[in-house]
Motif scaffolding. Structure first.
Motif, PDB file in Angstrom:
ATOM      1  N   ASP A 177       0.815  -1.210   0.000  1.00 54.67           N
ATOM      2  CA  ASP A 177       0.000   0.000   0.000  1.00 54.67           C
ATOM      3  C   ASP A 177       0.852   1.265   0.000  1.00 54.67           C
ATOM      4  O   ASP A 177       0.355   2.341  -0.299  1.00 54.67           O
ATOM      5  CB  ASP A 177      -0.985  -0.001   1.165  1.00 54.67           C
ATOM      6  CG  ASP A 177      -0.316  -0.126   2.522  1.00 54.67           C
ATOM      7  OD1 ASP A 177       0.755  -0.744   2.612  1.00 54.67           O
ATOM      8  OD2 ASP A 177      -0.885   0.387   3.496  1.00 54.67           O
ATOM      9  N   HIS A 178       2.149   1.157   0.282  1.00 55.33           N
ATOM     10  CA  HIS A 178       3.044   2.318   0.249  1.00 55.33           C
ATOM     11  C   HIS A 178       3.492   2.669  -1.172  1.00 55.33           C
ATOM     12  O   HIS A 178       3.964   3.779  -1.403  1.00 55.33           O
ATOM     13  CB  HIS A 178       4.287   2.063   1.107  1.00 55.33           C
ATOM     14  CG  HIS A 178       3.990   1.929   2.561  1.00 55.33           C
ATOM     15  ND1 HIS A 178       3.732   3.002   3.369  1.00 55.33           N
ATOM     16  CD2 HIS A 178       3.889   0.838   3.348  1.00 55.33           C
ATOM     17  CE1 HIS A 178       3.498   2.583   4.595  1.00 55.33           C
ATOM     18  NE2 HIS A 178       3.571   1.270   4.602  1.00 55.33           N
ATOM     19  N   LEU A 179       3.363   1.747  -2.089  1.00 50.09           N
ATOM     20  CA  LEU A 179       3.778   1.998  -3.469  1.00 50.09           C
ATOM     21  C   LEU A 179       2.855   3.020  -4.116  1.00 50.09           C
ATOM     22  O   LEU A 179       1.690   3.142  -3.737  1.00 50.09           O
ATOM     23  CB  LEU A 179       3.764   0.692  -4.267  1.00 50.09           C
ATOM     24  CG  LEU A 179       4.806  -0.350  -3.856  1.00 50.09           C
ATOM     25  CD1 LEU A 179       4.570  -1.662  -4.599  1.00 50.09           C
ATOM     26  CD2 LEU A 179       6.218   0.148  -4.085  1.00 50.09           C
ATOM     27  N   PRO A 180       3.361   3.733  -5.115  1.00 47.60           N
ATOM     28  CA  PRO A 180       2.501   4.724  -5.787  1.00 47.60           C
ATOM     29  C   PRO A 180       1.372   4.055  -6.556  1.00 47.60           C
ATOM     30  O   PRO A 180       1.428   2.862  -6.865  1.00 47.60           O
ATOM     31  CB  PRO A 180       3.482   5.422  -6.748  1.00 47.60           C
ATOM     32  CG  PRO A 180       4.564   4.436  -6.986  1.00 47.60           C
ATOM     33  CD  PRO A 180       4.696   3.657  -5.708  1.00 47.60           C
ATOM     34  N   GLU A 181       0.344   4.806  -6.866  1.00 49.58           N
ATOM     35  CA  GLU A 181      -0.796   4.283  -7.628  1.00 49.58           C
ATOM     36  C   GLU A 181      -0.417   4.033  -9.087  1.00 49.58           C
ATOM     37  O   GLU A 181      -0.962   3.143  -9.728  1.00 49.58           O
ATOM     38  CB  GLU A 181      -1.982   5.248  -7.557  1.00 49.58           C
ATOM     39  CG  GLU A 181      -2.570   5.399  -6.164  1.00 49.58           C
ATOM     40  CD  GLU A 181      -3.141   4.102  -5.620  1.00 49.58           C
ATOM     41  OE1 GLU A 181      -3.760   3.333  -6.378  1.00 49.58           O
ATOM     42  OE2 GLU A 181      -2.956   3.855  -4.406  1.00 49.58           O
ATOM     43  N   GLN A 182       0.490   4.854  -9.593  1.00 46.86           N
ATOM     44  CA  GLN A 182       0.962   4.722 -10.969  1.00 46.86           C
ATOM     45  C   GLN A 182       2.473   4.804 -10.959  1.00 46.86           C
ATOM     46  O   GLN A 182       3.076   5.373 -10.055  1.00 46.86           O
ATOM     47  CB  GLN A 182       0.390   5.813 -11.852  1.00 46.86           C
ATOM     48  CG  GLN A 182      -1.113   5.747 -11.979  1.00 46.86           C
ATOM     49  CD  GLN A 182      -1.651   6.806 -12.918  1.00 46.86           C
ATOM     50  OE1 GLN A 182      -0.954   7.716 -13.324  1.00 46.86           O
ATOM     51  NE2 GLN A 182      -2.920   6.671 -13.272  1.00 46.86           N
ATOM     52  N   GLY A 183       3.093   4.233 -11.985  1.00 45.47           N
ATOM     53  CA  GLY A 183       4.545   4.284 -12.090  1.00 45.47           C
ATOM     54  C   GLY A 183       5.108   2.937 -12.492  1.00 45.47           C
ATOM     55  O   GLY A 183       4.380   2.005 -12.828  1.00 45.47           O
ATOM     56  N   GLU A 184       6.426   2.873 -12.441  1.00 50.40           N
ATOM     57  CA  GLU A 184       7.173   1.684 -12.860  1.00 50.40           C
ATOM     58  C   GLU A 184       7.682   0.944 -11.632  1.00 50.40           C
ATOM     59  O   GLU A 184       8.380   1.525 -10.792  1.00 50.40           O
ATOM     60  CB  GLU A 184       8.369   2.088 -13.731  1.00 50.40           C
ATOM     61  CG  GLU A 184       7.989   2.760 -15.031  1.00 50.40           C
ATOM     62  CD  GLU A 184       7.454   1.774 -16.057  1.00 50.40           C
ATOM     63  OE1 GLU A 184       7.852   0.588 -16.024  1.00 50.40           O
ATOM     64  OE2 GLU A 184       6.630   2.193 -16.887  1.00 50.40           O
ATOM     65  N   ILE A 185       7.363  -0.345 -11.552  1.00 49.56           N
ATOM     66  CA  ILE A 185       7.776  -1.182 -10.426  1.00 49.56           C
ATOM     67  C   ILE A 185       8.681  -2.293 -10.946  1.00 49.56           C
ATOM     68  O   ILE A 185       8.405  -2.902 -11.989  1.00 49.56           O
ATOM     69  CB  ILE A 185       6.555  -1.805  -9.718  1.00 49.56           C
ATOM     70  CG1 ILE A 185       5.578  -0.736  -9.255  1.00 49.56           C
ATOM     71  CG2 ILE A 185       6.995  -2.710  -8.566  1.00 49.56           C
ATOM     72  CD1 ILE A 185       6.129   0.248  -8.250  1.00 49.56           C
ATOM     73  N   LEU A 186       9.744  -2.561 -10.226  1.00 53.75           N
ATOM     74  CA  LEU A 186      10.662  -3.653 -10.535  1.00 53.75           C
ATOM     75  C   LEU A 186      10.473  -4.752  -9.502  1.00 53.75           C
ATOM     76  O   LEU A 186      10.577  -4.505  -8.303  1.00 53.75           O
ATOM     77  CB  LEU A 186      12.115  -3.152 -10.498  1.00 53.75           C
ATOM     78  CG  LEU A 186      13.212  -4.212 -10.641  1.00 53.75           C
ATOM     79  CD1 LEU A 186      13.129  -4.905 -11.997  1.00 53.75           C
ATOM     80  CD2 LEU A 186      14.582  -3.565 -10.430  1.00 53.75           C
ATOM     81  N   ILE A 187      10.182  -5.955  -9.978  1.00 52.78           N
ATOM     82  CA  ILE A 187      10.098  -7.124  -9.101  1.00 52.78           C
ATOM     83  C   ILE A 187      11.247  -8.045  -9.474  1.00 52.78           C
ATOM     84  O   ILE A 187      11.329  -8.513 -10.616  1.00 52.78           O
ATOM     85  CB  ILE A 187       8.755  -7.856  -9.246  1.00 52.78           C
ATOM     86  CG1 ILE A 187       7.595  -6.932  -8.864  1.00 52.78           C
ATOM     87  CG2 ILE A 187       8.754  -9.129  -8.387  1.00 52.78           C
ATOM     88  CD1 ILE A 187       6.220  -7.533  -9.104  1.00 52.78           C
TER      89      ILE A 187
END
Length: 178
Positions: free
Chosen positions: A2-12
């Protein structure tokens, strides 16, 4: 998450069977994801599990952090760092730090040391896990890292931490401070 932004680029990195993708999109359906997995079999399982509605939002990479280009708003490494030696971890974290933007959030979950005298059963379990992964996956790690020490050498500040399973498992969130 829930701390991650609503939009953007995520690296897993090291996403395993892909359960993290399903949970991420349940909470944050607008994100774009670069999903990196060293195991071709796990990558295929992740691709098969991903709902069709999200397939355009995920770039799958068979490889490691060294195969990733770009900058990310969020990074997720769940149960990844413990399969590398301390030197490999330091090199990996240097590379990951280069992929982070200012204020990037890094979500980490992994096993940790809690003290042999207090929780002897954890040491037995950890040694069994190390043996299993040495036999099955040729992973030669024999002890867990000191995560505080590991992160202190890189431009990340811990924002929070929780522990589970007798403190044997932790989840933490770090913020890039570039």
């Amino acid at each position: 998450m829930d701390h991650l932004p609503e939009q953007g680029e995520i690296l897993i990195l090291g996403g395993g069977t892909g359960w993290v993708l399903q949970e991420l999109f349940r909470q944050k359906p607008q994100l774009s994801v670069t999903y990196v997995e060293a195991s071709q079999k796990m990558l295929e399982i992740s691709q098969q599990k991903l709902p069709v509605a999200y397939r355009q939002q995920v770039k799958f990479i068979h490889g490691t952090e060294q195969d990733v280009k770009g900058y990310f708003d969020g990074i997720i490494t769940f149960y990844l760092l413990d399969v590398y030696t301390v030197e490999e971890q330091r090199v990996m974290m240097q590379r990951i730090a280069l992929l982070a933007k200012k204020d990037t959030l890094w979500l980490v979950a992994d096993f940790q040391l809690t003290g042999a005298k207090e929780h002897f059963w954890q040491n037995i379990l950890l040694q069994t896990m190390f043996l299993f992964f040495r036999i099955v996956a040729a992973v030669n790690v024999q002890k867990l890292p000191d995560y505080e020490d590991l992160f202190s050498d890189h431009p990340f500040q811990r924002l929070g931490k929780k522990t589970f399973f007798g403190k044997m498992i932790f989840a933490a969130i770090y913020k890039a401070i570039k």
